[in-house]
Design a protein around this motif. Structure first.
Motif, PDB file in Angstrom:
ATOM      1  N   MET A  49       0.834  -1.197   0.000  1.00 24.83           N
ATOM      2  CA  MET A  49       0.000   0.000   0.000  1.00 24.83           C
ATOM      3  C   MET A  49       0.869   1.247   0.000  1.00 24.83           C
ATOM      4  SD  MET A  49      -2.512  -1.430   2.925  1.00 24.83           S
ATOM      5  CE  MET A  49      -3.410   0.090   3.141  1.00 24.83           C
ATOM      6  N   GLY A  50       0.264   2.338  -0.430  1.00 22.18           N
ATOM      7  CA  GLY A  50       1.000   3.601  -0.447  1.00 22.18           C
ATOM      8  C   GLY A  50       0.408   4.512  -1.505  1.00 22.18           C
ATOM      9  N   VAL A  51       0.669   5.812  -1.383  1.00 28.31           N
ATOM     10  CA  VAL A  51       0.114   6.765  -2.344  1.00 28.31           C
ATOM     11  C   VAL A  51       0.810   6.593  -3.695  1.00 28.31           C
ATOM     12  CG1 VAL A  51      -0.550   8.483  -0.642  1.00 28.31           C
ATOM     13  CG2 VAL A  51       1.755   8.537  -1.598  1.00 28.31           C
ATOM     14  N   PHE A  89       4.009   1.848   2.226  1.00 25.17           N
ATOM     15  CA  PHE A  89       5.110   2.726   1.812  1.00 25.17           C
ATOM     16  C   PHE A  89       4.733   4.177   2.075  1.00 25.17           C
ATOM     17  CE2 PHE A  89       6.081  -1.083  -0.412  1.00 25.17           C
ATOM     18  CZ  PHE A  89       7.461  -1.089  -0.491  1.00 25.17           C
ATOM     19  N   ASP A  90       5.713   4.962   2.499  1.00 25.92           N
ATOM     20  CA  ASP A  90       5.405   6.378   2.693  1.00 25.92           C
ATOM     21  C   ASP A  90       5.940   7.181   1.511  1.00 25.92           C
ATOM     22  OD1 ASP A  90       8.117   6.612   3.077  1.00 25.92           O
ATOM     23  OD2 ASP A  90       7.975   6.677   5.262  1.00 25.92           O
ATOM     24  N   LEU A 124      -2.522   8.493   2.675  1.00 24.44           N
ATOM     25  CA  LEU A 124      -3.317   7.544   1.912  1.00 24.44           C
ATOM     26  C   LEU A 124      -4.802   7.848   2.071  1.00 24.44           C
ATOM     27  CD1 LEU A 124      -2.662   5.146   0.127  1.00 24.44           C
ATOM     28  CD2 LEU A 124      -3.018   3.648   2.072  1.00 24.44           C
ATOM     29  N   ILE A 125      -5.164   8.384   3.227  1.00 22.69           N
ATOM     30  CA  ILE A 125      -6.568   8.710   3.475  1.00 22.69           C
ATOM     31  C   ILE A 125      -6.656  10.107   4.059  1.00 22.69           C
ATOM     32  CG2 ILE A 125      -7.324   6.338   3.846  1.00 22.69           C
ATOM     33  CD1 ILE A 125      -7.042   6.866   6.857  1.00 22.69           C
ATOM     34  N   ASP A 126      -7.856  10.695   4.039  1.00 26.26           N
ATOM     35  CA  ASP A 126      -8.042  12.001   4.678  1.00 26.26           C
ATOM     36  C   ASP A 126      -8.988  11.862   5.867  1.00 26.26           C
ATOM     37  OD1 ASP A 126     -10.527  11.733   3.622  1.00 26.26           O
ATOM     38  OD2 ASP A 126     -10.214  13.200   2.016  1.00 26.26           O
ATOM     39  N   GLU A 127      -9.371  13.014   6.442  1.00 30.93           N
ATOM     40  CA  GLU A 127     -10.124  12.929   7.701  1.00 30.93           C
ATOM     41  C   GLU A 127     -11.548  12.400   7.521  1.00 30.93           C
ATOM     42  OE1 GLU A 127     -10.083  17.372   6.642  1.00 30.93           O
ATOM     43  OE2 GLU A 127      -8.858  15.607   6.348  1.00 30.93           O
TER      44      GLU A 127
END
Lengths: 262, 261, 332
Positions: free
Chosen positions: B33-35, B213-214, B240-243
């Motif tokens: 996973m990761g952006v 992954f960052d 990867l996600i927002d609020e």
């Protein structure tokens, strides 16, 4: 799940002569990285306007081609070395490497003529080739693609032609990436002996052609949606800088040397 | 099975992977996973022997995979048979003029008898329920159909490890569901699965382990999938996600999603 | 086949550039008519396809690889006029940014690879296809067309190289540009093309065409019937005009003495690396014995041999197509 999928394959591959895959991958990678680097070239503060660069490089190539004087070649060589010295090391290496390879090749071609007793062209042509390729290399390694096509505009080349050039370079990247992935996929799936190499290769080229037709149609529709009617205008800005002045003076000097040496 | 020790890779000076270490055992299902641009795709290419680490080492089945070794045709062909790669863009994976030949491409290369090849192709067609496409041209299939053909032609090689790059991208919801259950089936059959994805829902269902992954191209977390998914703060930290992203607690089925305001 | 700078004299480059200019103008006109002005993106994308085609390494027997040019393929897929523009743009990018082929010799390279290759290839393909109206005929047309197309282009390049030492030399008689006479340049260029590159081109072209025809038959260019006539005329005109253009650049065509040519030719033989038989088979002198000794102006000799070459090809096709027809009627 079929039974064969449940156990590990007991497979020992046979070798196959399929270097064409790796070689194609390499040449595509070379092209792509070259174009990517190219699009990153934005002239610095002291860069010469592309119009002068294109015009003077062309002039230089004509003079080189006409000249029969080794001293003129030496003068041009000196100038090119000076110009090279202003560039970054990795670009210098790339420019010189290309020039040396091509001129060495042309020396090999002309070697029989040299052995036959021709002492002029087997010496002059490789040297001229080295100078010409270096001059073009300097131009293309210091000038962005769009600056060059924009400069062509100043020489009364029709807009539509420049438009086609711009699209071409863009799609070389897009189609190049597509065919690169197709070659990777062919490589990953080439786990044994391929008896139909030509059909795999033509599948890649054919897929690329169909895709390119599709892309052309999409692009046409997109442009039409944005109001494109078939004419294309290239905008350019002009500003005469000290760098331009210096550049032109150097070239006038080279012309003077050319005339003086006859 | 797979071991990466301190692997770094960069594209012409731009880093894509920085000091990544990772172990994947046989029979695991791992989600990466990761952006976008965090290095997932680069890692998949590396795992498949398309590119090689600048520094560090990649071991497959105890053997180090290097450019030099892969120049040995027999070695590299054997390696490619054992690791299958399903590309993100199926268009780039299909180059034959009909589906049957496309799937038969691998088995034929492996020197099987034509009757055996036929059995494999038919099994693969049935497994992905694409028997009807047997003689269609891959080029003209829809996105989901192409993906199925691409998976079939990788499966036909019977690889031990299957690598998927964004397997659910561009698929309609029904086909997505189908794929998730298909991947679970493959995992149960003993295959090692490695998939890169943005789809958190899928991670929960198919992966036993998740590697995050960052944006600095390093591994930010490597833990059981469920545990990672619950670490909302970490997922936020790597962007990867927002609020708006949250989890509904409830009985039975749990899932993550975003409310449309 | 990409000619670098400094092998051809600037005047040769200018003459060949002048020769392709009308072809470009005609192509742009034709393409505009055929695909409407706003569909110009197709040309750019065709050019990028052409560029990338030249990057593909084609497997050769023995594990080595070679390159295809794909000019005939493009002419068959997009039409010869679009192919001409696409290949020209691809060649320009190669010359400007990749050092493949020269800047001054750009016109010469376009003449060979963007004009002669696709037009000859397409014309031969069309000629055979229109006479052998079966699928087999179509494929034979493609194979023969692409084979002859690339060899015609190689022959043009060889002639361009070969006339340099005749035309341009200094007071001491040393060649200023490419030093090899026709007797060397023609076999040197043609033997590898006849034996290897032509075969690669033909096999690759047929294979890609077969793939596209199977997958997406609708995308292939449908040329109008009368077009082959126009191409025929254009070809003939250019064969005649090219030496005239060279002449017009004010070089020493008229001043050639027979002994001068003799000297160059004997120099060529002195090279010693051309087998005697090949030289007799390929050199102009063998084809046209009166070329240098009988007092015919060399320019006429050149035109004559060009005409003879075209005629020879036509005869060949006629024989092939008549054989095909005969075969056909037997089956019926």
């Amino acid at each position: 799940m079929p039974e064969w999928l449940l156990k590990d394959e007991n497979y020992q591959p046979l070798p196959d002569r399929d270097t064409f895959i790796d070689k194609s991958i390499l040449s595509l990678l070379r092209i792509l990285s070259r174009i990517r680097a190219q699009s990153g070239y934005t002239g610095g503060k002291h860069s010469v306007h592309a119009v002068y660069k294109v015009a003077c490089t062309f002039l230089l190539i004509v003079l080189l081609s006409v000249s029969r004087n080794i001293w003129f070649l030496a003068a041009v060589g000196a100038y090119l070395l000076a110009a090279l010295s202003l560039m970054s090391a990795d670009r210098i290496i790339r420019v010189i490497k290309a020039g040396l390879i091509i001129s060495f090749f042309s020396f090999l071609i002309l070697l029989p003529a040299f052995l036959m007793g021709n002492r002029y062209s087997p010496v002059m042509i490789p040297l001229k080739t080295l100078a010409t390729v270096t001059a073009v290399g300097i131009l293309s390694h210091t000038t962005g693609w769009h600056a060059v096509t924009g400069a062509l505009k100043s020489f009364f080349i029709p807009d539509i032609f420049i438009f086609v050039l711009d699209i071409t370079i863009k799609y070389i990247v897009m189609l190049g990436e597509l065919s690169l992935d197709l070659f990777y996929s062919l490589k990953l799936r080439s786990v044994g002996k391929n008896v139909e190499k030509y059909s795999s290769l033509s599948g890649i080229a054919g897929t690329m052609f169909l895709k390119s037709k599709e892309m052309a149609e999409d692009m046409y529709s997109a442009m039409e949606c944005r109001g494109f009617t078939g004419s294309y205008r290239v905008r350019r800005r002009f500003r005469f800088t000290p760098a331009d002045f210096l550049y032109i003076v150097v070239h006038i000097l080279l012309i003077t040397i050319f005339v003086y040496l006859g | 099975m797979i071991e990466l020790n301190d692997v770094s890779y960069s594209y012409e000076g731009i880093p894509a992977l920085k000091r990544v270490s990772l172990r994947i055992e046989k029979g695991e299902s791992v989600a990466l996973m990761g952006v976008n641009g965090s290095g997932k795709s680069t890692l998949l290419k590396l795992l498949n022997g398309i590119i090689f680490p600048d520094t560090g080492e990649y071991l497959f089945g105890g053997e180090s995979i290097t450019q030099k070794k892969m120049q040995d045709a027999v070695f590299s062909k054997h390696f490619h048979q054992r690791v299958g790669f399903v590309f993100q863009n199926s268009d780039t994976q299909l180059f034959c003029s009909d589906v049957y030949d496309e799937i038969a491409f691998g088995p034929r290369q492996m020197g099987m008898e034509e009757t055996e090849v036929e059995k494999r192709v038919e099994d693969c067609l049935a497994l992905l329920s694409i028997q009807n496409f047997r003689h269609r041209q891959p080029y003209h299939l829809s996105g989901g159909e192409k993906k199925k053909v691409a998976i079939a032609c990788v499966l036909a090689l019977n690889p031990e490890v299957l690598v998927f790059d964004e397997p659910l991208n561009g698929l309609d919801p029904r086909t997505r569901r189908w794929f998730v259950s298909f991947l679970i089936q493959l995992h149960k059959a003993g295959k090692t699965l490695i998939s890169s994805t943005h789809d958190l829902e899928m991670v929960q269902e198919i992966a036993t382990r998740a590697v995050l992954f960052d944006e600095k191209h390093t591994v930010a977390a490597d833990k059981p999938a469920q545990e990672l998914l619950e670490d909302i703060d970490l997922l936020k930290k790597v962007n990867l996600i927002d609020e708006f992203y949250h989890k509904h607690p409830g009985a039975g089925h749990q899932h993550f999603h975003i409310h449309p305001f | 086949m990409h000619i670098p700078d400094n092998y051809l004299s600037p005047s040769t480059c200018a003459a060949l550039g002048a020769a392709v200019a009308p072809v470009w103008a005609l192509s742009v006109k034709k393409v505009k008519k055929e695909i409407t002005k706003a569909k110009m993106p197709l040309l750019g994308i065709g050019a990028s396809f052409s560029f990338l085609m030249m990057m593909f390494n084609v497997p050769l027997p023995g594990g080595t690889t070679g390159h295809a040019v794909g000019g005939t393929l493009l002419a068959i897929l997009l039409g010869p006029f679009s192919a001409c523009i696409s290949v020209s743009v691809a060649l320009l990018i190669q010359a400007l940014f990749f050092g493949d082929g020269g800047i001054l010799s750009f016109g010469a390279n376009c003449f060979n690879m963007a004009f002669v290759l696709p037009f000859v290839g397409y014309f031969v393909y069309k000629f055979i296809k229109d006479r052998v109206r079966t699928e087999k005929g179509e494929f034979i047309g493609i194979a023969v067309g692409s084979y002859i197309g690339i060899n015609a282009a190689a022959l043009c390049a060889a002639i361009e190289f070969g006339i340099q030492p005749l035309l341009f030399k200094d007071a001491a008689g040393h060649a200023l540009y490419s030093p090899y006479p026709l007797s060397v340049s023609i076999p040197a260029m043609l033997i590898p093309h006849l034996l290897v590159a032509g075969v690669v081109e033909a096999v690759f072209t047929v294979a890609i065409f077969a793939f596209i025809k199977k997958v997406s038959p609708g995308t292939i260019y449908e040329g109008a019937k009368e077009k082959s006539k126009a191409i025929y005329g254009l070809l003939a005109a250019l064969i005649l005009m090219t030496p005239l253009g060279l002449l017009a650049t004010g070089t020493a065509w008229g001043e050639w003495g027979a002994d001068e040519i003799q000297e160059v030719v004997s120099n060529g033989q002195a090279l010693g690396f051309i087998p005697q038989g090949m030289q007799n088979g390929f050199s102009f002198e063998a084809m046209m014995p009166d070329y240098s000794v009988g007092g015919i102006p060399e320019i006429a000799g050149y035109i004559l041999s060009a005409v003879a070459g075209v005629a020879l090809l036509l005869i060949l096709f006629k024989i092939i197509s008549s054989l095909k027809k005969a075969n056909h009627s037997v089956h019926e």
